[in-house]
Design an enzyme around this catalytic site. Structure first.
Site, mmCIF file in Angstrom:
data_model
loop_
_atom_site.group_PDB
_atom_site.id
_atom_site.type_symbol
_atom_site.label_atom_id
_atom_site.label_comp_id
_atom_site.label_asym_id
_atom_site.label_seq_id
_atom_site.Cartn_x
_atom_site.Cartn_y
_atom_site.Cartn_z
ATOM 1 N N SER A 121 0.920 -1.290 -0.043
ATOM 2 C CA SER A 121 -0.065 0.066 -0.077
ATOM 3 C C SER A 121 0.564 1.373 -0.020
ATOM 4 C CB SER A 121 -1.063 -0.045 1.110
ATOM 5 O OG SER A 121 -0.594 -0.713 2.221
ATOM 6 N N HIS A 142 -3.474 -3.512 -5.757
ATOM 7 C CA HIS A 142 -3.901 -3.392 -4.460
ATOM 8 C C HIS A 142 -5.265 -3.484 -3.939
ATOM 9 C CE1 HIS A 142 -4.135 0.238 -1.433
ATOM 10 N NE2 HIS A 142 -3.627 -0.988 -0.666
ATOM 11 N N GLU A 154 -6.843 -1.362 -6.810
ATOM 12 C CA GLU A 154 -6.207 -0.308 -7.677
ATOM 13 C C GLU A 154 -4.864 -1.117 -8.368
ATOM 14 O OE1 GLU A 154 -6.072 3.784 -4.972
ATOM 15 O OE2 GLU A 154 -4.784 2.360 -4.319
ATOM 16 N N ASN A 192 -5.477 6.026 -0.828
ATOM 17 C CA ASN A 192 -4.605 6.872 0.521
ATOM 18 C C ASN A 192 -4.181 8.172 0.207
ATOM 19 O OD1 ASN A 192 -5.260 4.470 2.302
ATOM 20 N ND2 ASN A 192 -3.436 3.427 1.496
HETATM 21 P P1 NAI Z 1 0.099 -9.414 7.960
HETATM 22 O O1 NAI Z 1 1.283 -8.842 8.611
HETATM 23 O O2 NAI Z 1 -1.107 -9.822 8.359
HETATM 24 O O3 NAI Z 1 0.604 -10.675 6.918
HETATM 25 C C1 NAI Z 1 1.922 -10.627 6.416
HETATM 26 C C2 NAI Z 1 2.141 -12.319 6.450
HETATM 27 O O4 NAI Z 1 3.447 -12.467 5.502
HETATM 28 C C3 NAI Z 1 2.627 -13.141 7.620
HETATM 29 O O5 NAI Z 1 1.900 -14.437 7.554
HETATM 30 C C4 NAI Z 1 4.085 -13.340 7.681
HETATM 31 O O6 NAI Z 1 4.265 -14.704 8.165
HETATM 32 C C5 NAI Z 1 4.283 -13.503 6.004
HETATM 33 N N1 NAI Z 1 5.429 -13.196 5.821
HETATM 34 C C6 NAI Z 1 6.512 -12.244 6.216
HETATM 35 N N2 NAI Z 1 7.867 -12.332 5.504
HETATM 36 C C7 NAI Z 1 7.604 -13.335 4.638
HETATM 37 C C8 NAI Z 1 8.545 -13.684 3.742
HETATM 38 N N3 NAI Z 1 9.709 -13.456 3.486
HETATM 39 N N4 NAI Z 1 8.036 -14.990 3.081
HETATM 40 C C9 NAI Z 1 6.802 -15.382 3.125
HETATM 41 N N5 NAI Z 1 6.064 -14.932 3.973
HETATM 42 C C10 NAI Z 1 6.178 -13.983 4.779
HETATM 43 O O7 NAI Z 1 0.154 -8.397 6.612
HETATM 44 P P2 NAI Z 1 -1.162 -7.822 5.849
HETATM 45 O O8 NAI Z 1 -2.073 -6.936 6.923
HETATM 46 O O9 NAI Z 1 -1.863 -8.839 5.271
HETATM 47 O O10 NAI Z 1 -0.439 -6.887 4.714
HETATM 48 C C11 NAI Z 1 0.223 -7.529 3.634
HETATM 49 C C12 NAI Z 1 0.674 -6.455 2.693
HETATM 50 O O11 NAI Z 1 -0.552 -5.912 2.103
HETATM 51 C C13 NAI Z 1 1.671 -5.419 3.134
HETATM 52 O O12 NAI Z 1 2.544 -4.907 2.110
HETATM 53 C C14 NAI Z 1 0.594 -4.180 3.156
HETATM 54 O O13 NAI Z 1 1.142 -3.006 3.188
HETATM 55 C C15 NAI Z 1 -0.637 -4.545 2.116
HETATM 56 N N6 NAI Z 1 -1.784 -4.131 2.448
HETATM 57 C C16 NAI Z 1 -2.354 -4.101 3.717
HETATM 58 C C17 NAI Z 1 -3.818 -3.807 3.901
HETATM 59 C C18 NAI Z 1 -4.144 -3.630 5.275
HETATM 60 O O14 NAI Z 1 -5.303 -3.096 5.677
HETATM 61 N N7 NAI Z 1 -3.809 -4.596 6.285
HETATM 62 C C19 NAI Z 1 -4.702 -3.159 2.876
HETATM 63 C C20 NAI Z 1 -3.814 -3.194 1.738
HETATM 64 C C21 NAI Z 1 -2.594 -3.772 1.626
#
Ligand code: NAI
Length: 389
Positions: A121, A142, A154, A192
């Site tokens: 994001s 996104h 997006e 955003n």
């Molecule tokens: P989260 O923290 O809930 O999940 C991330 C996952 O990635 C975890 O299960 C972790 O174990 C795994 N992980 C971390 N490093 C890794 C690696 N090297 N290889 C494989 N798995 C790995 O994060 P979330 O909230 O799901 O966000 C993920 C992405 O989506 C980020 O880039 C965030 O900016 C984006 N995003 C988040 C939103 C939100 O509201 N949470 C909305 C839109 C985009």
């Protein structure tokens, strides 16, 4: 459709990765989710099952469909399993170095035709793509949280992205009953970025003591027709998330005063008063929360609403002026991504560009701050008596 029925890879099984996987699986794809954390996988499997059970209980889907969605999704810790994918969507932690490493590995194990996407994001797609020998394979896709419910996606080409990939992804994701908008690789993309004044101007009004939290929230809801007021919404998003997005957009725009964060919100974050999830933010959520009554007159509330609306319109106009996205996509993004009651450019036409420019000029004269500068497009349109639509 080129990618229909093909295998989709998702990296990261957190809130976003799991939601994206469920969406793709619902529309018939086999999905392989990679995560490097075994307990995260276990938790995701439980969450997926529980989420599907809820949908069945609410009769949104039948048991067979739930089984099909579940069976379509497999979990792995082994990146080589992604070699069969035609599209991989990465949704791991928001860290450029981690993402770059993943993309460089992905490039070497997948077929050359496989599209590599990031759900980031706040990071530049172009910066992530720079880790690949063929950055044309990389694109931003996104989703919004929760991905299963929010209709907006997006689609963000990096500067080297292949045009045909943009079209393929838009077609594919539209087929998942999502609304796709295309946006240039710029900080905050559309939503955003354009939504920043909803929070920051409300905070500014509050910080100056012009009105109280609930007065501002009620003005935006009762006069503007927004589903939630800015403070209620920040409390729901969480200050740890919302403040960081504001600070990131501000710094990525070279500290443009339009995007300057509020110390009031920073303190909430520092205190751990994240909002609803911690029981306390701007409001206290210990008992049944009810938004307090407004203490200001309708006339004062209207002024607050117009001030915030004009700041939002100014940002939407700037986004169009700088060719970040089309008029259609800017209005769609705000109605489908953050549930605004109307597209901001349409709203500008309704209240009149003259009023928007007058309001901004008044604020600029009073505060003598660049924060309130009028978008040149609005000036041009006013001089030529034009409307957006
Ligand atoms: P989260 O923290 O809930 O999940 C991330 C996952 O990635 C975890 O299960 C972790 O174990 C795994 N992980 C971390 N490093 C890794 C690696 N090297 N290889 C494989 N798995 C790995 O994060 P979330 O909230 O799901 O966000 C993920 C992405 O989506 C980020 O880039 C965030 O900016 C984006 N995003 C988040 C939103 C939100 O509201 N949470 C909305 C839109 C985009």
């Amino acid at each position: 459709m080129l990618l229909k029925d093909s295998v989709i890879g998702v990296i990261g099984c957190g809130a976003m990765g799991l939601g994206i996987a469920q969406v793709a699986s619902t529309f018939g794809h086999s999905v392989i989710i990679l995560d490097n954390n075994a307990s995260a996988i276990q938790k995701a499997q439980q969450n997926l099952k529980a989420g599907l059970d809820k949908l069945v209980a609410k009769q949104k889907i039948n048991e067979n469909k739930a089984k099909e969605i579940l069976n379509n999704i497999s979990f792995t810790q082994e990146i080589n399993e992604l070699t069969v994918c035609v599209l991989v969507i990465e949704a791991v932690v928001e860290n450029l170095e981690v993402k770059k490493k993943i993309f460089s590995q992905l490039e070497s194990i997948t077929k050359e035709t496989c599209i590599l996407a990031s759900n980031t994001s706040s990071l530049a797609i172009t910066a992530i793509a720079a880790s690949c020998r063929k950055p044309e394979r990389v694109i931003g896709i996104h989703f919004f949280n929760p991905a299963t419910l929010m209709p907006l996606v997006e689609v963000i080409p990096g500067i080297a992205s292949d045009d045909s990939h943009v079209q393929i992804c838009k077609e594919l994701i539209s087929g998942w009953k999502k609304v796709c908008v295309q946006v240039k690789d710029t900080p905050g993309f559309i939503v955003n970025r354009v939504a920043r004044p909803f929070y920051s101007e409300a905070l500014r009004i509050y910080d100056e003591g012009i009105a109280d939290l609930a007065d501002i929230d009620r003005a935006m809801k009762e006069i503007g027709g927004f589903k939630m007021g800015p403070f209620e919404l920040m409390d729901m998003i969480g200050h740890d998330v919302n403040y960081v997005v504001t600070e990131t957009v501000w710094s990525q725009f070279y500290f443009d005063p339009k995007f300057k964060p509020s110390l009031t919100q920073k303190r909430l974050m520092e205190a751990g008063f994240f909002g609803r999830k911690s029981g306390k933010g701007f409001y206290n959520y210990n008992n049944d929360f009810e938004l307090p009554a407004s203490k200001i007159s309708k006339n004062e509330a209207s002024k607050i609403f117009i001030r915030i609306l004009c700041m939002l319109i100014n940002e939407a106009a700037d986004t169009l002026y700088l060719k970040i996205a089309s008029r259609e996509d800017i209005d769609l993004a705000m109605t489908k991504g953050v549930n605004y009651p109307k597209g901001l450019l349409k709203w500008a036409d309704e209240i009149g560009i003259q009023q928007v420019v007058n309001q901004l000029n008044e604020l600029r004269d009073y505060y003598e701050e660049d924060r309130y500068r009028v978008c040149p497009l609005l000036k041009k349109m006013l001089a030529a008596n034009q409307t957006f639509w």
